[in-house]
Structure formats: C-alpha cells, structure tokens
Scaffold this motif. Structure first.
Motif, PDB file in Angstrom:
ATOM      1  N   VAL A  48       0.833  -1.201   0.000  1.00 62.83           N
ATOM      2  CA  VAL A  48       0.000   0.000   0.000  1.00 62.83           C
ATOM      3  C   VAL A  48       0.867   1.251   0.000  1.00 62.83           C
ATOM      4  O   VAL A  48       0.598   2.221  -0.720  1.00 62.83           O
ATOM      5  N   VAL A  49       1.931   1.243   0.785  1.00 58.80           N
ATOM      6  CA  VAL A  49       2.811   2.415   0.876  1.00 58.80           C
ATOM      7  C   VAL A  49       3.457   2.715  -0.470  1.00 58.80           C
ATOM      8  O   VAL A  49       3.450   3.857  -0.944  1.00 58.80           O
ATOM      9  N   ILE A  50       4.017   1.694  -1.126  1.00 54.43           N
ATOM     10  CA  ILE A  50       4.705   1.932  -2.393  1.00 54.43           C
ATOM     11  C   ILE A  50       3.707   2.278  -3.495  1.00 54.43           C
ATOM     12  O   ILE A  50       3.990   3.071  -4.399  1.00 54.43           O
ATOM     13  N   GLY A  51       2.492   1.711  -3.423  1.00 53.53           N
ATOM     14  CA  GLY A  51       1.459   2.073  -4.383  1.00 53.53           C
ATOM     15  C   GLY A  51       1.028   3.523  -4.237  1.00 53.53           C
ATOM     16  O   GLY A  51       0.844   4.234  -5.234  1.00 53.53           O
ATOM     17  N   LEU A  52       0.895   3.972  -3.005  1.00 57.46           N
ATOM     18  CA  LEU A  52       0.528   5.367  -2.745  1.00 57.46           C
ATOM     19  C   LEU A  52       1.585   6.320  -3.285  1.00 57.46           C
ATOM     20  O   LEU A  52       1.261   7.339  -3.915  1.00 57.46           O
ATOM     21  N   SER A  53       2.845   5.990  -3.081  1.00 55.23           N
ATOM     22  CA  SER A  53       3.938   6.843  -3.564  1.00 55.23           C
ATOM     23  C   SER A  53       3.953   6.915  -5.086  1.00 55.23           C
ATOM     24  O   SER A  53       4.145   7.983  -5.673  1.00 55.23           O
ATOM     25  N   MET A  54       3.748   5.757  -5.740  1.00 59.23           N
ATOM     26  CA  MET A  54       3.723   5.753  -7.202  1.00 59.23           C
ATOM     27  C   MET A  54       2.534   6.557  -7.736  1.00 59.23           C
ATOM     28  O   MET A  54       2.656   7.330  -8.685  1.00 59.23           O
ATOM     29  N   GLY A  55       1.376   6.380  -7.114  1.00 59.22           N
ATOM     30  CA  GLY A  55       0.182   7.069  -7.579  1.00 59.22           C
ATOM     31  C   GLY A  55       0.267   8.570  -7.452  1.00 59.22           C
ATOM     32  O   GLY A  55      -0.335   9.311  -8.244  1.00 59.22           O
ATOM     33  N   ALA A  56       1.022   9.054  -6.467  1.00 60.44           N
ATOM     34  CA  ALA A  56       1.143  10.495  -6.249  1.00 60.44           C
ATOM     35  C   ALA A  56       2.254  11.123  -7.077  1.00 60.44           C
ATOM     36  O   ALA A  56       2.374  12.346  -7.133  1.00 60.44           O
ATOM     37  N   LEU A  90      -4.621  -0.647  -5.423  1.00 57.78           N
ATOM     38  CA  LEU A  90      -5.446   0.261  -4.628  1.00 57.78           C
ATOM     39  C   LEU A  90      -4.624   1.435  -4.120  1.00 57.78           C
ATOM     40  O   LEU A  90      -5.083   2.584  -4.115  1.00 57.78           O
ATOM     41  N   GLY A  91      -3.379   1.152  -3.697  1.00 54.41           N
ATOM     42  CA  GLY A  91      -2.498   2.228  -3.258  1.00 54.41           C
ATOM     43  C   GLY A  91      -2.217   3.224  -4.370  1.00 54.41           C
ATOM     44  O   GLY A  91      -2.208   4.438  -4.159  1.00 54.41           O
ATOM     45  N   ILE A  92      -2.016   2.709  -5.606  1.00 55.32           N
ATOM     46  CA  ILE A  92      -1.785   3.587  -6.756  1.00 55.32           C
ATOM     47  C   ILE A  92      -3.023   4.447  -7.016  1.00 55.32           C
ATOM     48  O   ILE A  92      -2.923   5.657  -7.268  1.00 55.32           O
ATOM     49  N   ALA A  93      -4.211   3.821  -6.942  1.00 54.03           N
ATOM     50  CA  ALA A  93      -5.449   4.564  -7.159  1.00 54.03           C
ATOM     51  C   ALA A  93      -5.641   5.641  -6.102  1.00 54.03           C
ATOM     52  O   ALA A  93      -6.073   6.764  -6.402  1.00 54.03           O
ATOM     53  N   MET A  94      -5.305   5.321  -4.856  1.00 54.80           N
ATOM     54  CA  MET A  94      -5.395   6.318  -3.789  1.00 54.80           C
ATOM     55  C   MET A  94      -4.436   7.475  -4.058  1.00 54.80           C
ATOM     56  O   MET A  94      -4.792   8.649  -3.883  1.00 54.80           O
ATOM     57  N   GLY A  95      -3.219   7.129  -4.491  1.00 58.60           N
ATOM     58  CA  GLY A  95      -2.243   8.170  -4.799  1.00 58.60           C
ATOM     59  C   GLY A  95      -2.706   9.067  -5.934  1.00 58.60           C
ATOM     60  O   GLY A  95      -2.505  10.283  -5.905  1.00 58.60           O
ATOM     61  N   LEU A  96      -3.356   8.459  -6.945  1.00 64.10           N
ATOM     62  CA  LEU A  96      -3.897   9.245  -8.054  1.00 64.10           C
ATOM     63  C   LEU A  96      -4.953  10.237  -7.572  1.00 64.10           C
ATOM     64  O   LEU A  96      -4.944  11.412  -7.936  1.00 64.10           O
ATOM     65  N   GLY A  97      -5.859   9.739  -6.729  1.00 60.81           N
ATOM     66  CA  GLY A  97      -6.928  10.585  -6.247  1.00 60.81           C
ATOM     67  C   GLY A  97      -6.473  11.672  -5.296  1.00 60.81           C
ATOM     68  O   GLY A  97      -7.119  12.720  -5.183  1.00 60.81           O
ATOM     69  N   LEU A  98      -5.365  11.428  -4.633  1.00 58.95           N
ATOM     70  CA  LEU A  98      -4.904  12.369  -3.608  1.00 58.95           C
ATOM     71  C   LEU A  98      -3.639  13.116  -4.023  1.00 58.95           C
ATOM     72  O   LEU A  98      -3.004  13.768  -3.189  1.00 58.95           O
ATOM     73  N   SER A  99      -3.277  13.021  -5.298  1.00 56.83           N
ATOM     74  CA  SER A  99      -2.014  13.609  -5.756  1.00 56.83           C
ATOM     75  C   SER A  99      -1.952  15.119  -5.566  1.00 56.83           C
ATOM     76  O   SER A  99      -0.865  15.687  -5.458  1.00 56.83           O
ATOM     77  N   ASN A 100      -3.095  15.763  -5.528  1.00 59.10           N
ATOM     78  CA  ASN A 100      -3.102  17.227  -5.371  1.00 59.10           C
ATOM     79  C   ASN A 100      -2.855  17.669  -3.930  1.00 59.10           C
ATOM     80  O   ASN A 100      -2.497  18.827  -3.687  1.00 59.10           O
TER      81      ASN A 100
END
Length: 355
Positions: free
Chosen positions: A215-223, A275-285
């Motif tokens: 989840v952590v690495i997915g969030l970083s990639m998504g953002a 899911l982490g990537i999707a979260m990062g995409l949605g929260l990138s701003n």
C-alpha cells in the motif's frame, strides 16, 4: 489476530495521517525538500498512462504469482511434498528476504533521514533499525501467543478435541485467522494439527507484512508525476509481486484453507498495490511525499514492514524449511534449495537498481 479487513482499515488509518494539513508544508520547505522533478521528467499525462498500465499489470502479475501454487494440485511435480515445490518456495522466500533488506528498509532510511526532517531527533538516532527490531520482536510475540492460544482452545490433552460436525467450515473461516482453524484441524491429531496451525499463522502474518509495504509503495507511485521513475518501477514491481505472490501462495496452500478464505487472501494481496496507486492518483493534489508528516508515517510503516518481512523470511520460511526433515535428510536437495534462495534474493536485489 484481527480479521483481514480490520488489518486493512488499520493500515489505511496510518496512511491517511500522512495526508493531514501538514502534508502541504513541503511547499514552504527549503529547496532540497521541494517535491517533484522538473523538465522532461515531470509529465502528468505520461505519468497517468504509466500508472494506469501499472494498476492492470501489477494486479495481473500478483494474481498469477499467488495463484500458481494452487495449480500444484493438478501438477504432481509441484505438490507440497515434492522437491520442486521446495525449490520454488525457497526461491520465493529469497525474494521476500531481499524485499525486506534491499527495498523496504532502505526506503525507510531515506524517509527518516531526509533533509526535510529536523536533524534532532531523526538523524541523531537510527529509528529505522530500532523500529525494525521492535517489529521483529512483536512478530515473534504474535507467532508465539497465537500458537499458544490456538493449542489451548483447539486441543485437550495430547490429542484433538472431538469434531463438531454441525459447525460449518466456511462460517469458521469467515471469522478470521483467530477462529478459522475449525473442523479441518480438529480432524487431525498431534504434530499434523500443530503444523497446520503453524502454516496458518505464518500465512496471515506474512500477508500483513507484504500488504503494509504494498500500500505504501502504491501510494507513492500514484502520487508521483515522474515518468522517469515510474517506468522502471512498473517492471520491478511486477517481478516483485509475481515471486512474492508465489511465496505467499505456497504458504496459503500449505495452510489448507477453504475456497472462500483462499479467495479473500488472494484478492487482498493482489489488490493492495493497485489500490495504493489509485489512492495516490486521487490524492495527488494534496499528498506530498516530502512533507514531514508523510516522511515520518511512511518511514515508520516501512521500518515495521521490514522487520516483519525479515523475521518471516528467515524464521518462518527459510529456517523452518531448512531445519525440517525433508531438507535435513538430503544434502543434495538442501544445496539446490540454497542456490534457489540466492537466486531469488539476488534477482530481487538487482531490482533495487531501478526500484
């Protein structure tokens, strides 16, 4: 041990801490703390395409990796009691070990020693190794207490308790790892039942450690808006998820769960990075990977995951197999298993060059 959904909610809670108002503090930080690349390495359009490709590719390779061991029922050479299964599991265990040492722990060091954090206390004390050590000890405690609890409540004397044929196995499995050792375990006695309990504890704890990092690495990639970083990371993560999934799938297979519990664990593992990537995409701003809060939360989570993965790989996977009867009675198989471990660890270590 908590149910899988409870674990996931706990992980999300800590991740959302990194999205607090303090996450925007990076904009006011010194130059070295400014987030994001410039020039050709900052392209939102290309980054978005790569992230969408990553979601599909990582999900597919994760599903393939974690489901491959289940095919061993139809392929005699890959059944858990065969030599080939031992070698594949050894290779996957090497991948998991290298993930902890070569990927997760260095990421934690990078976060917790960042110039964006105050020198005192973050660069005055090795928080990464300290937290990883505590995480390994905590994992040992969970291992130990869980086994004691299961033995106490599932057995009486030297044998198994009488089987209650009125209980439904699917209902028991839906209650999580602390309660899913019902009829199928009580049908066996002594060492076999104890070993099955052990496999189930290992499968659950291992999945928790993998999920935290995923989840952590997915969030970083998504953002991230950096195609130069994302492109090699996609390939590295696919390799990582494929073989790490094989290791986890082997543990799930040996745990002999019912179909519903297997499906839950497979989907849970396969979906966490996307899911982490999707979260990062949605929260990138609003998410800034260089904000003090994000660095601390991600750094500490990675340190916890590193300690857990290193313990699980060394103690519950490698030591358990290499000190077991099958490898101890065959020096030749033991040697090939070491080769498999080194190949898995070496391949995953090489991936650290890109990810």
């Amino acid at each position: 041990m908590a149910e899988i959904p409870t674990k996931f909610l706990l992980i999300l809670f800590f991740l959302f801490l990194s999205l607090s108002p303090h996450a925007s503090a990076a904009a006011d930080s010194p130059l070295e703390c400014s987030s994001g690349p410039t020039g050709e390495c900052r392209d939102k359009g290309k980054a978005l395409v790569l992230k969408l490709v990553a979601i599909a590719a990582i999900f597919a390779t994760s599903m393939i990796g974690v489901c491959l061991p289940f095919l061993s029922r139809k392929i005699p050479a890959l059944q858990p009691d065969k030599d080939l299964f031992v070698l594949v599991k050894a290779f996957a265990s090497g991948v998991i070990l290298a993930t902890g040492y070569m990927h997760v722990m260095p990421d934690s060091f990078d976060c917790l020693t960042s110039e964006c954090l105050p020198e005192n206390p973050w660069r005055k004390f090795p928080f990464t190794t300290f937290v990883a050590m505590l995480s390994a000890i905590l994992t040992l405690m969970v291992d130990s207490y869980a086994m004691s609890y299961y033995r106490k409540h599932n057995f009486s004397g030297n044998g198994a308790r009488p089987v209650d044929e009125n209980n439904k196995n699917e209902e028991l499995e839906s209650q999580g790892p602390g309660h899913c050792h019902g009829n199928d375990i009580l049908k066996v006695d002594g060492d076999n039942a104890s070993q099955l309990l052990r496999y189930r504890v290992v499968a659950q704890v291992l999945e928790l450690g993998i999920v935290v990092h995923s989840v952590v690495i997915g969030l970083s990639m998504g953002a991230s808006d950096n195609p130069c970083t994302i492109r090699p990371l996609v390939a590295a993560l696919c390799f990582h998820q494929l073989f790490e999934g094989m290791g986890l799938g082997g543990c799930i297979l040996q745990a002999e769960y019912g179909s519903r519990m297997k499906a839950t664990m497979v989907v849970f593992f396969s979906g966490t990075t996307p899911l982490g990537i999707a979260m990062g995409l949605g929260l990138s701003n609003v998410y800034s990977e260089n904000s003090p809060t994000a660095l601390i939360v991600v750094g500490l989570l990675n340190a916890c995951s590193a300690g857990l993965l290193n313990y699980m790989a060394l103690v519950d996977l490698l030591a358990s197999d290499f000190m077991g009867v099958k490898l101890q009675k065959s020096m030749k198989l033991q040697t090939w298993a070491y080769v498999a471990v080194l190949l898995g660890a070496g391949g995953m270590s090489l991936m650290a060059k890109w990810a």
